[in-house]
Design a protein around this motif. Sequence first.
Motif, PDB file in Angstrom:
ATOM      1  N   ASP A   1      50.348  34.844  39.630  1.00 62.21           N
ATOM      2  CA  ASP A   1      51.374  35.189  40.785  1.00 62.21           C
ATOM      3  C   ASP A   1      51.487  33.660  41.623  1.00 62.21           C
ATOM      4  O   ASP A   1      50.686  32.781  41.686  1.00 62.21           O
ATOM      5  N   ARG A   2      52.304  33.993  42.718  1.00 63.49           N
ATOM      6  CA  ARG A   2      52.434  32.806  43.711  1.00 63.49           C
ATOM      7  C   ARG A   2      51.194  32.577  44.565  1.00 63.49           C
ATOM      8  O   ARG A   2      51.184  31.261  45.126  1.00 63.49           O
ATOM      9  N   PHE A   3      50.238  33.351  44.499  1.00 58.52           N
ATOM     10  CA  PHE A   3      48.928  33.221  45.223  1.00 58.52           C
ATOM     11  C   PHE A   3      47.920  32.859  44.525  1.00 58.52           C
ATOM     12  O   PHE A   3      46.835  32.497  44.967  1.00 58.52           O
ATOM     13  N   GLY A   4      48.051  32.634  43.048  1.00 59.62           N
ATOM     14  CA  GLY A   4      47.182  32.024  42.228  1.00 59.62           C
ATOM     15  C   GLY A   4      46.366  33.117  41.695  1.00 59.62           C
ATOM     16  O   GLY A   4      45.042  32.787  41.148  1.00 59.62           O
ATOM     17  N   GLU A   5      46.684  34.387  41.920  1.00 57.01           N
ATOM     18  CA  GLU A   5      45.969  35.409  41.345  1.00 57.01           C
ATOM     19  C   GLU A   5      46.608  35.893  40.118  1.00 57.01           C
ATOM     20  O   GLU A   5      47.600  35.943  39.955  1.00 57.01           O
ATOM     21  N   SER A   6      45.715  36.554  39.239  1.00 59.39           N
ATOM     22  CA  SER A   6      46.287  37.187  37.919  1.00 59.39           C
ATOM     23  C   SER A   6      45.512  38.604  37.829  1.00 59.39           C
ATOM     24  O   SER A   6      44.217  38.934  38.288  1.00 59.39           O
ATOM     25  N   LEU A   7      46.374  39.744  37.346  1.00 64.22           N
ATOM     26  CA  LEU A   7      45.924  40.882  37.026  1.00 64.22           C
ATOM     27  C   LEU A   7      44.637  40.951  36.039  1.00 64.22           C
ATOM     28  O   LEU A   7      43.816  41.630  36.026  1.00 64.22           O
ATOM     29  N   PHE A   8      44.669  39.803  35.210  1.00 63.62           N
ATOM     30  CA  PHE A   8      43.645  39.484  34.125  1.00 63.62           C
ATOM     31  C   PHE A   8      42.008  39.478  34.573  1.00 63.62           C
ATOM     32  O   PHE A   8      41.035  39.634  34.208  1.00 63.62           O
ATOM     33  N   THR A   9      42.073  39.047  36.186  1.00 66.69           N
ATOM     34  CA  THR A   9      40.751  39.035  36.749  1.00 66.69           C
ATOM     35  C   THR A   9      40.055  40.174  36.613  1.00 66.69           C
ATOM     36  O   THR A   9      38.821  40.242  36.684  1.00 66.69           O
ATOM     37  N   ASN A  10      40.857  41.360  36.606  1.00 62.43           N
ATOM     38  CA  ASN A  10      40.207  42.710  36.487  1.00 62.43           C
ATOM     39  C   ASN A  10      39.622  42.924  35.221  1.00 62.43           C
ATOM     40  O   ASN A  10      38.724  43.975  35.060  1.00 62.43           O
ATOM     41  N   PHE A  11      39.999  42.056  34.342  1.00 59.96           N
ATOM     42  CA  PHE A  11      39.468  42.182  32.934  1.00 59.96           C
ATOM     43  C   PHE A  11      37.871  41.867  32.768  1.00 59.96           C
ATOM     44  O   PHE A  11      37.133  41.872  31.654  1.00 59.96           O
ATOM     45  N   LEU A  12      37.553  40.820  33.546  1.00 62.76           N
ATOM     46  CA  LEU A  12      36.253  40.056  33.504  1.00 62.76           C
ATOM     47  C   LEU A  12      35.001  41.103  33.427  1.00 62.76           C
ATOM     48  O   LEU A  12      33.874  40.626  32.601  1.00 62.76           O
ATOM     49  N   ASN A  13      34.994  42.238  34.071  1.00 64.36           N
ATOM     50  CA  ASN A  13      33.915  43.166  33.927  1.00 64.36           C
ATOM     51  C   ASN A  13      34.161  44.574  34.408  1.00 64.36           C
ATOM     52  O   ASN A  13      35.331  44.946  34.976  1.00 64.36           O
ATOM     53  N   ASP A  14      33.383  45.504  34.059  1.00 61.78           N
ATOM     54  CA  ASP A  14      33.682  46.872  34.356  1.00 61.78           C
ATOM     55  C   ASP A  14      33.765  47.103  35.741  1.00 61.78           C
ATOM     56  O   ASP A  14      34.750  48.050  36.511  1.00 61.78           O
ATOM     57  N   ALA A  15      32.965  46.462  36.757  1.00 61.91           N
ATOM     58  CA  ALA A  15      32.924  46.696  38.005  1.00 61.91           C
ATOM     59  C   ALA A  15      34.297  46.255  38.628  1.00 61.91           C
ATOM     60  O   ALA A  15      34.763  47.046  39.443  1.00 61.91           O
ATOM     61  N   ALA A  16      34.790  44.981  38.102  1.00 62.38           N
ATOM     62  CA  ALA A  16      36.179  44.643  38.610  1.00 62.38           C
ATOM     63  C   ALA A  16      37.296  45.621  38.142  1.00 62.38           C
ATOM     64  O   ALA A  16      38.055  46.117  39.233  1.00 62.38           O
TER      65      ALA A  16
ATOM     66  N   LEU B   1      36.777  49.229  37.944  1.00 66.09           N
ATOM     67  CA  LEU B   1      36.455  50.340  38.569  1.00 66.09           C
ATOM     68  C   LEU B   1      37.070  49.891  40.242  1.00 66.09           C
ATOM     69  O   LEU B   1      37.882  50.849  40.720  1.00 66.09           O
ATOM     70  N   ALA B   2      36.956  48.678  40.689  1.00 70.09           N
ATOM     71  CA  ALA B   2      37.258  48.444  42.005  1.00 70.09           C
ATOM     72  C   ALA B   2      38.888  48.449  42.025  1.00 70.09           C
ATOM     73  O   ALA B   2      39.323  48.927  42.888  1.00 70.09           O
ATOM     74  N   ALA B   3      39.420  48.018  41.036  1.00 67.77           N
ATOM     75  CA  ALA B   3      40.912  47.848  40.843  1.00 67.77           C
ATOM     76  C   ALA B   3      41.764  49.278  40.648  1.00 67.77           C
ATOM     77  O   ALA B   3      42.553  49.407  41.081  1.00 67.77           O
ATOM     78  N   TRP B   4      41.062  49.779  39.644  1.00 70.08           N
ATOM     79  CA  TRP B   4      41.709  51.057  39.168  1.00 70.08           C
ATOM     80  C   TRP B   4      41.054  52.422  39.314  1.00 70.08           C
ATOM     81  O   TRP B   4      41.607  53.596  38.840  1.00 70.08           O
ATOM     82  N   GLY B   5      39.595  52.236  39.556  1.00 68.06           N
ATOM     83  CA  GLY B   5      39.143  53.552  39.787  1.00 68.06           C
ATOM     84  C   GLY B   5      38.723  54.103  38.444  1.00 68.06           C
ATOM     85  O   GLY B   5      37.939  55.312  38.142  1.00 68.06           O
ATOM     86  N   GLU B   6      38.884  53.346  37.543  1.00 70.42           N
ATOM     87  CA  GLU B   6      38.383  53.451  35.954  1.00 70.42           C
ATOM     88  C   GLU B   6      38.281  52.375  35.078  1.00 70.42           C
ATOM     89  O   GLU B   6      38.918  51.339  35.417  1.00 70.42           O
ATOM     90  N   VAL B   7      37.404  52.410  34.247  1.00 74.87           N
ATOM     91  CA  VAL B   7      37.555  51.302  33.150  1.00 74.87           C
ATOM     92  C   VAL B   7      38.493  51.485  32.180  1.00 74.87           C
ATOM     93  O   VAL B   7      38.586  52.550  31.453  1.00 74.87           O
ATOM     94  N   ARG B   8      39.567  50.748  31.808  1.00 75.68           N
ATOM     95  CA  ARG B   8      40.844  50.802  31.296  1.00 75.68           C
ATOM     96  C   ARG B   8      40.735  50.002  30.110  1.00 75.68           C
ATOM     97  O   ARG B   8      41.332  50.519  28.990  1.00 75.68           O
ATOM     98  N   PHE B   9      39.937  49.070  29.864  1.00 74.77           N
ATOM     99  CA  PHE B   9      40.117  48.072  28.595  1.00 74.77           C
ATOM    100  C   PHE B   9      38.239  47.801  28.211  1.00 74.77           C
ATOM    101  O   PHE B   9      37.605  47.668  29.292  1.00 74.77           O
ATOM    102  N   ALA B  10      38.462  47.669  27.131  1.00 75.22           N
ATOM    103  CA  ALA B  10      37.011  47.288  26.571  1.00 75.22           C
ATOM    104  C   ALA B  10      37.373  46.094  25.617  1.00 75.22           C
ATOM    105  O   ALA B  10      38.216  45.925  24.982  1.00 75.22           O
ATOM    106  N   THR B  11      36.181  45.155  25.417  1.00 74.10           N
ATOM    107  CA  THR B  11      36.331  44.004  24.610  1.00 74.10           C
ATOM    108  C   THR B  11      36.219  44.224  23.289  1.00 74.10           C
ATOM    109  O   THR B  11      35.512  45.406  22.862  1.00 74.10           O
ATOM    110  N   GLY B  12      36.750  43.686  22.423  1.00 80.04           N
ATOM    111  CA  GLY B  12      36.753  43.688  20.877  1.00 80.04           C
ATOM    112  C   GLY B  12      37.726  44.801  20.403  1.00 80.04           C
ATOM    113  O   GLY B  12      38.734  45.425  21.192  1.00 80.04           O
ATOM    114  N   PRO B  13      37.828  44.762  19.269  1.00 78.35           N
ATOM    115  CA  PRO B  13      38.756  45.608  18.404  1.00 78.35           C
ATOM    116  C   PRO B  13      38.164  47.210  18.470  1.00 78.35           C
ATOM    117  O   PRO B  13      37.102  47.430  18.939  1.00 78.35           O
TER     118      PRO B  13
END
Length: 161
Positions: free
Chosen positions: A64-79, A81-93
């Motif tokens: 976005d215009r502030f240099g932030e990305s929603l994909f920052t939340n994909f970096l780890n489970d804690a991110a 949980l902090a963003a969405w209150g749940e782990v929504r995505f896991a790595t790999g197939p």
Amino acid sequence: MTNSTLKPQLVDFLKSKHVPEELYELANTKWHVLTQKRILLKGKSYTRGDELTITPEMLASSVDRFGESLFTNFLNDAAQLAAWGEVRFATGPRPDDFIRLVPGSQAWKLAKQAALNKAGKYPYGTELRDEAMRRVEEQYGPGDLSTGGSTWTHAHNGGES
């Protein structure tokens, strides 16, 4: 994956689009969705069990215009949980034994009801109906929709406490 293992052209592309360097490792990675909630991501709808690949173009268009990305939340489970209150995505197939519908969830109830409706179209007492109902029970378990598939029994002790 570190910047040194990424192709120089990819690094140059991500830099030119102002993608935060911490997100470079996400380029061309595969993920699967864990949540039952429908997620709209870059114009495509995903739900539990769906797979997606985070492309460099997705990363670039997410900043976005502030240099932030929603994909920052994909970096780890804690991110997540902090963003969405749940782990929504896991790595790999998605694993082969992944359960797409969580028993008792709204999506599970809707799917079971649809399967029961389909099986219920056959006349009572026919082998077709019996077989269709067996398949529903095999897939969704015994019990009704309100209990999430479990059948509960309660002993009554004749009114004694």
